[in-house]
Scaffold this motif. Structure first.
Motif, short mmCIF file in Angstrom:
data_model
loop_
_atom_site.label_atom_id
_atom_site.label_comp_id
_atom_site.label_asym_id
_atom_site.label_seq_id
_atom_site.Cartn_x
_atom_site.Cartn_y
_atom_site.Cartn_z
N GLN A 74 37.71 23.03 -13.20
CA GLN A 74 38.82 23.13 -14.23
C GLN A 74 38.16 23.00 -15.48
O GLN A 74 37.28 22.09 -15.75
N LYS A 124 34.32 19.81 -18.18
CA LYS A 124 35.03 20.22 -17.23
C LYS A 124 35.28 19.26 -16.37
O LYS A 124 35.00 18.20 -16.06
N SER A 130 43.64 25.80 -21.67
CA SER A 130 44.33 24.73 -21.83
C SER A 130 45.23 24.65 -23.23
O SER A 130 44.70 25.02 -24.23
N PHE A 161 43.88 17.72 -15.38
CA PHE A 161 44.26 17.78 -14.23
C PHE A 161 45.92 17.56 -13.87
O PHE A 161 46.42 18.36 -13.17
N SER A 189 36.57 22.59 -6.33
CA SER A 189 36.96 23.86 -7.66
C SER A 189 36.62 23.17 -9.01
O SER A 189 36.60 21.93 -9.04
N ASP A 228 48.78 20.98 -14.14
CA ASP A 228 49.20 21.86 -13.34
C ASP A 228 49.32 21.40 -11.91
O ASP A 228 49.25 22.15 -10.81
#
Length: 269
Positions: A27, A40, A32, A117, A25, A120
């Motif tokens: 991010q 990313k 943010s 990272f 995935s 969350d």
């Protein structure tokens, strides 16, 4: 950070992950509360026999002060080779490989990729973090295990050095540095500080970069992947709950020993 070169690197990594059918995935910093970045994170999930998870943290960028030959690309090569190996086996514990954008830069907001990272990340399982801060194929690995006021638990340092010795990788743990960290006698910021402060046991790897033969990069990628697999096998029953901080590490060339917390306290008494 967020450069065209980094965008190409992200495309290369995601293309490779798709090719080997790895689940991942992305991010980004769009929602943010951190400082904005066009970079990313890429998070690769590999389930193991246990939910306990080893996180391999790999920066996508490097300090602008580093020469081009110290660009850290070897971290990417090691991580991709490790992922490909794990696609064919069921590791003893689960693995997350996190390619971290915006790790290096000027200002107190960095490492932003790690902070994004962790923002969350709320696991209901035990976690260990191995951070690859290697600039190129090293002649000797340096193991970092602390930040101001905190050190990684004894058992992680013990298992890591045991796995390194089993795979015949030349390494150095700066035992005195760990004691300085534990007592808070430093202003130094370390790359694993965000993880340790979030109560995740963590170690980092950097290196000494002299006297490497021409095939040193290829050999190191093989050896470090062997180390990572050996380390996973050290935790067939999962990660311990304890966080023993009052231990001593002594090393002289290839000989080393650790005095754990229980024995350390007996000595003091």
């Amino acid at each position: 950070e967020g450069s065209e070169g980094e965008k190409k690197l992200i495309r290369f990594i995601t293309k490779r992950l798709k090719y080997i059918h790895a689940r991942y995935s992305l991010q980004d910093f769009s929602d943010s509360d951190l400082v904005h970045s066009f970079s990313k994170n890429i998070v690769v999930d590999i389930p193991g026999r246990l939910k306990d998870t080893l996180i391999l943290a790999v920066p996508l960028n490097h300090s602008s002060k580093e020469p081009e030959k110290y660009d850290g690309s070897i971290n990417i090569a090691v991580a991709l080779a490790f992922i490909q190996q794990l696609m064919h086996i069921k590791p003893s514990v689960s693995v997350k490989v996190v390619f971290l954008g915006a790790e290096y830069g000027e200002g107190s907001n960095y490492p932003m990729g790690s902070r994004l990272f962790l923002r969350d990340f709320e696991p209901d399982y035990k976690v260990v973090v191995v951070y690859m801060n290697i600039r190129k194929a090293p002649s000797r690995l340096y193991i970092g295990g602390g930040a101001k006021g905190i050190v990684t638990p004894y058992w992680l340092l013990d298992k890591s050095t045991t796995a390194l010795k089993k795979t015949d990788i030349y390494f150095l743990v700066r035992g005195n540095e760990n004691q300085i960290f534990r007592m808070g006698l430093t202003k130094k910021t370390t790359i694993i500080e965000p993880y340790l402060k979030a109560d995740y046991p963590a170690i980092s790897f950097s290196g000494e970069y002299d006297r490497m033969p021409p095939d040193g990069r290829k050999n190191f990628i093989f050896s470090f992947n062997l180390f990572l697999n050996t380390l996973l096998n050290e935790f067939k029953s999962g990660f311990p709950e304890s966080w023993d901080k009052h231990y001593l590490f002594f090393q002289a060339k290839n000989f080393y020993f650790i005095i754990p917390e229980e024995n350390y306290i007996i000595i003091l008494l």
